[in-house]
Design an enzyme around this catalytic site. Structure first.
Site, PDB file in Angstrom:
ATOM      1  N   LYS A 124      59.945  -0.194 -36.565  1.00 53.39           N
ATOM      2  CA  LYS A 124      58.795   0.368 -37.691  1.00 53.39           C
ATOM      3  C   LYS A 124      59.104   1.954 -38.073  1.00 53.39           C
ATOM      4  O   LYS A 124      59.139   2.221 -39.138  1.00 53.39           O
ATOM      5  CB  LYS A 124      57.245  -0.008 -37.466  1.00 53.39           C
ATOM      6  CG  LYS A 124      56.929  -1.474 -37.594  1.00 53.39           C
ATOM      7  CD  LYS A 124      55.582  -1.683 -37.529  1.00 53.39           C
ATOM      8  CE  LYS A 124      55.188  -1.114 -36.167  1.00 53.39           C
ATOM      9  NZ  LYS A 124      55.292  -1.742 -35.161  1.00 53.39           N
TER      10      LYS A 124
ATOM     11  N   ARG B  92      50.999  -4.495 -25.061  1.00 53.18           N
ATOM     12  CA  ARG B  92      50.957  -4.251 -26.309  1.00 53.18           C
ATOM     13  C   ARG B  92      51.376  -5.321 -27.087  1.00 53.18           C
ATOM     14  O   ARG B  92      50.617  -5.857 -28.144  1.00 53.18           O
ATOM     15  CB  ARG B  92      51.762  -3.104 -26.510  1.00 53.18           C
ATOM     16  CG  ARG B  92      50.943  -1.684 -26.108  1.00 53.18           C
ATOM     17  CD  ARG B  92      51.883  -0.464 -25.687  1.00 53.18           C
ATOM     18  NE  ARG B  92      52.586  -0.009 -26.864  1.00 53.18           N
ATOM     19  CZ  ARG B  92      53.950   0.337 -26.794  1.00 53.18           C
ATOM     20  NH1 ARG B  92      54.691   0.545 -25.680  1.00 53.18           N
ATOM     21  NH2 ARG B  92      54.556   0.667 -28.102  1.00 53.18           N
TER      22      ARG B  92
HETATM   23  P1  AMP Z   1      52.583   3.056 -32.339  1.00 47.34           P
HETATM   24  O1  AMP Z   1      53.141   4.358 -32.268  1.00 47.34           O
HETATM   25  O2  AMP Z   1      52.435   2.640 -33.659  1.00 47.34           O
HETATM   26  O3  AMP Z   1      53.115   1.899 -31.411  1.00 47.34           O
HETATM   27  O4  AMP Z   1      51.248   3.258 -31.720  1.00 47.34           O
HETATM   28  C1  AMP Z   1      50.838   3.716 -30.452  1.00 47.34           C
HETATM   29  C2  AMP Z   1      49.559   3.748 -29.889  1.00 47.34           C
HETATM   30  O5  AMP Z   1      48.464   4.075 -30.705  1.00 47.34           O
HETATM   31  C3  AMP Z   1      48.997   2.205 -29.977  1.00 47.34           C
HETATM   32  O6  AMP Z   1      49.472   1.525 -28.688  1.00 47.34           O
HETATM   33  C4  AMP Z   1      47.284   2.214 -29.998  1.00 47.34           C
HETATM   34  O7  AMP Z   1      46.927   2.812 -28.539  1.00 47.34           O
HETATM   35  C5  AMP Z   1      47.290   3.428 -31.065  1.00 47.34           C
HETATM   36  N1  AMP Z   1      47.343   2.943 -32.514  1.00 47.34           N
HETATM   37  C6  AMP Z   1      48.155   3.295 -33.530  1.00 47.34           C
HETATM   38  N2  AMP Z   1      47.826   2.624 -34.480  1.00 47.34           N
HETATM   39  C7  AMP Z   1      46.747   2.169 -34.242  1.00 47.34           C
HETATM   40  C8  AMP Z   1      45.838   1.315 -35.133  1.00 47.34           C
HETATM   41  N3  AMP Z   1      46.244   1.042 -36.486  1.00 47.34           N
HETATM   42  N4  AMP Z   1      44.764   0.841 -34.362  1.00 47.34           N
HETATM   43  C9  AMP Z   1      44.346   1.034 -33.291  1.00 47.34           C
HETATM   44  N5  AMP Z   1      45.001   1.789 -32.475  1.00 47.34           N
HETATM   45  C10 AMP Z   1      46.362   2.087 -33.105  1.00 47.34           C
END
Ligand code: AMP
Length: 191
Positions: free
Chosen positions: A9, A140
């Protein structure tokens, strides 16, 4: 954009933002930069992120609401990694209605579990993210299945979802997304 961690993504969001000339808003990136800069928000979310848990909806929704009210998001935007919970879907609906707008499409990027685990373990060696260890990656993925995958049906009921295979070369995945967006009447502006 919706899809499991490691589906690509973030990579695709950056490319699409440049193609469609709209900002890519990544909640994960916003949180990571707050952690790096040791802001108050960063201190609140650091341990949560390192454990692979979701940041509480109230904090996440507030971050998105403030980012969406910046002027560069007026003409359109791409959300990467948000919404991830049913509460976030409803809050996003409320925010966008208040701005007199709505989402046009939800791009679901698919990738099987073995593939995403190996991609994320590989990324761990490159980027050194605290949440890219195998135990946290598995957590995750489980959280995605439990909390986020159900949103696909919710958005499909609104007829907004296009599904794109996330396997293969980055360019090929981008082409698939561009074609899928065209089926929803979304075209890139002339260069
Ligand atoms: P990502 O880079 O999208 O994988 O996000 C990394 C981490 O940020 C996730 O594992 C969550 O800890 C936090 N995070 C990002 N987006 C969200 C969201 N929409 N809701 C809750 N936690 C989020």
């Amino acid at each position: 954009m919706i899809g499991p961690p490691g589906a690509g993504k973030g990579t695709q969001a950056v490319i699409l933002a440049s193609t469609y000339k709209i900002p890519a808003i990544s909640t994960g990136d916003i949180f990571r930069s707050n952690v790096a800069n040791e802001t108050e928000l960063g201190l609140q979310v650091k341990a949560i992120m390192a454990a692979g848990e979701y940041v509480p909806d109230s904090l996440t929704n507030a971050v998105v609401e403030s980012r969406l009210s910046e002027s560069d998001a007026k003409a359109g935007f791409l959300l990467d990694g948000y919404p991830r919970t049913t509460d976030q879907v409803h809050e996003l609906d409320r925010m966008l209605t208040a701005h007199g707008t709505a989402l046009s499409v939800v791009v679901l990027i698919t990738a099987d579990t073995d593939e995403v685990v190996s991609r994320l373990l590989n990324r761990a060696g490159v980027e050194g993210r605290a949440d890219d260890t195998e135990t946290v990656i598995r957590h995750r993925l489980a959280l995605y299945e439990e909390q986020t995958a159900p949103l696909i049906a919710l958005y499909a009921a609104r007829n907004w979802v296009v599904t794109v295979d996330g396997l293969g070369a980055v360019d090929d995945v981008t082409s698939r997304i561009v074609s899928a967006l065209a089926t929803k009447g979304i075209a890139a502006p002339a260069a």
